[in-house]
Design a protein around this motif. Sequence first.
Motif, short mmCIF file in Angstrom:
data_model
loop_
_atom_site.label_atom_id
_atom_site.label_comp_id
_atom_site.label_asym_id
_atom_site.label_seq_id
_atom_site.Cartn_x
_atom_site.Cartn_y
_atom_site.Cartn_z
N ALA A 242 44.87 8.33 -46.05
CA ALA A 242 46.28 8.58 -46.34
C ALA A 242 46.47 9.14 -47.75
O ALA A 242 47.22 10.11 -47.95
CB ALA A 242 47.09 7.29 -46.18
N GLU B 72 45.32 12.67 -48.14
CA GLU B 72 46.27 13.60 -47.52
C GLU B 72 47.63 13.57 -48.24
O GLU B 72 48.60 14.13 -47.75
CB GLU B 72 46.46 13.24 -46.04
CG GLU B 72 45.21 13.36 -45.20
CD GLU B 72 44.73 14.79 -45.02
OE1 GLU B 72 45.57 15.71 -45.16
OE2 GLU B 72 43.54 14.98 -44.73
N ARG B 73 47.67 12.88 -49.38
CA ARG B 73 48.86 12.80 -50.23
C ARG B 73 50.05 12.11 -49.55
O ARG B 73 51.19 12.54 -49.69
CB ARG B 73 49.26 14.20 -50.72
CG ARG B 73 48.17 14.89 -51.52
CD ARG B 73 48.64 16.23 -52.07
NE ARG B 73 47.59 16.91 -52.80
CZ ARG B 73 47.27 16.65 -54.07
NH1 ARG B 73 47.95 15.74 -54.75
NH2 ARG B 73 46.31 17.32 -54.65
N TYR B 74 49.78 11.04 -48.81
CA TYR B 74 50.86 10.24 -48.24
C TYR B 74 51.50 9.42 -49.35
O TYR B 74 50.84 9.07 -50.34
CB TYR B 74 50.31 9.29 -47.17
CG TYR B 74 50.04 9.94 -45.82
CD1 TYR B 74 49.61 11.26 -45.73
CD2 TYR B 74 50.18 9.20 -44.65
CE1 TYR B 74 49.35 11.83 -44.49
CE2 TYR B 74 49.91 9.78 -43.41
CZ TYR B 74 49.50 11.09 -43.35
OH TYR B 74 49.24 11.67 -42.13
N ASP B 75 52.77 9.06 -49.16
CA ASP B 75 53.42 8.18 -50.12
C ASP B 75 53.03 6.73 -49.84
O ASP B 75 52.22 6.46 -48.93
CB ASP B 75 54.94 8.36 -50.10
CG ASP B 75 55.56 8.03 -48.74
OD1 ASP B 75 54.89 7.42 -47.88
OD2 ASP B 75 56.73 8.38 -48.53
N GLY C 197 53.68 5.62 -46.20
CA GLY C 197 52.73 6.22 -45.28
C GLY C 197 51.34 5.64 -45.42
O GLY C 197 50.61 5.48 -44.44
N THR C 198 50.95 5.31 -46.65
CA THR C 198 49.64 4.73 -46.90
C THR C 198 49.50 3.37 -46.22
O THR C 198 48.48 3.08 -45.57
CB THR C 198 49.39 4.58 -48.41
OG1 THR C 198 49.48 5.86 -49.04
CG2 THR C 198 48.01 3.98 -48.69
N LEU D 205 49.45 3.86 -42.32
CA LEU D 205 48.18 4.36 -41.82
C LEU D 205 47.07 3.32 -41.95
O LEU D 205 46.24 3.16 -41.05
CB LEU D 205 47.79 5.64 -42.56
CG LEU D 205 46.62 6.43 -41.97
CD1 LEU D 205 46.92 6.82 -40.52
CD2 LEU D 205 46.34 7.68 -42.79
N ALA E 202 46.68 11.34 -39.34
CA ALA E 202 46.37 12.17 -40.51
C ALA E 202 46.13 13.63 -40.13
O ALA E 202 45.78 14.44 -40.99
CB ALA E 202 45.13 11.62 -41.23
#
Length: 203
Positions: free
Chosen positions: A22, A25-28, A31-32, A35, A138
Amino acid sequence: MSLEILNVIAVSAFAFSGAIVALSERYDIFGTFILGIATAFAGGIIRNMALDVPVVHVWEQGYLLYVALITISIVYVFPKSWIMFWDRWNIYLDAIGLSAFALQGAVFAVAQGFPLGGIIFAAILTGVGGGVTRDVLAQRKPMVLHQEIYAVWAMLSGLMVGIGMIDVQSEVQYYILFILIIGCRVLSYHLGWHLRFRDLYRL
């Protein structure tokens, strides 16, 4: 006790793996965590749904949910320079989670009284479910559909438990199989083992 320890190892490994993917893939932060939790628990949920047994939801996972949340929190505060490093080593975390969850799924099916086919099926779904969910969310190619041997090792775990080659009441045998599956997965990655019949034909 062995199963509980293996559950903690599996949840930690897959939660760590999901969080690393996460962040790479530059999730906030939301989102981290989503995931990471999905990677840790999706396999068991998918298995139960497929086998038509009661589903243990994420919020009913007890201390395992806290293990996942703590693991993801630790990963989230990593320096950014560490993320790509750990993403390159994610294969090892994935191998640990695959082995632990495949074995856990096989033991679960045995306890539920399923025949050999059900035990193998449960091992595969539990072992690969989290990784597939992680990769799909992802937007990566799922390893189980890639050229490398992946689900085969989960199937092998279920087969060895199902036919009685491994006595799950024996902690020594339990951990031998756990380490064996990890070793096979890592070797298949580094040696480029795969199941592409066109390449076998060329040989």
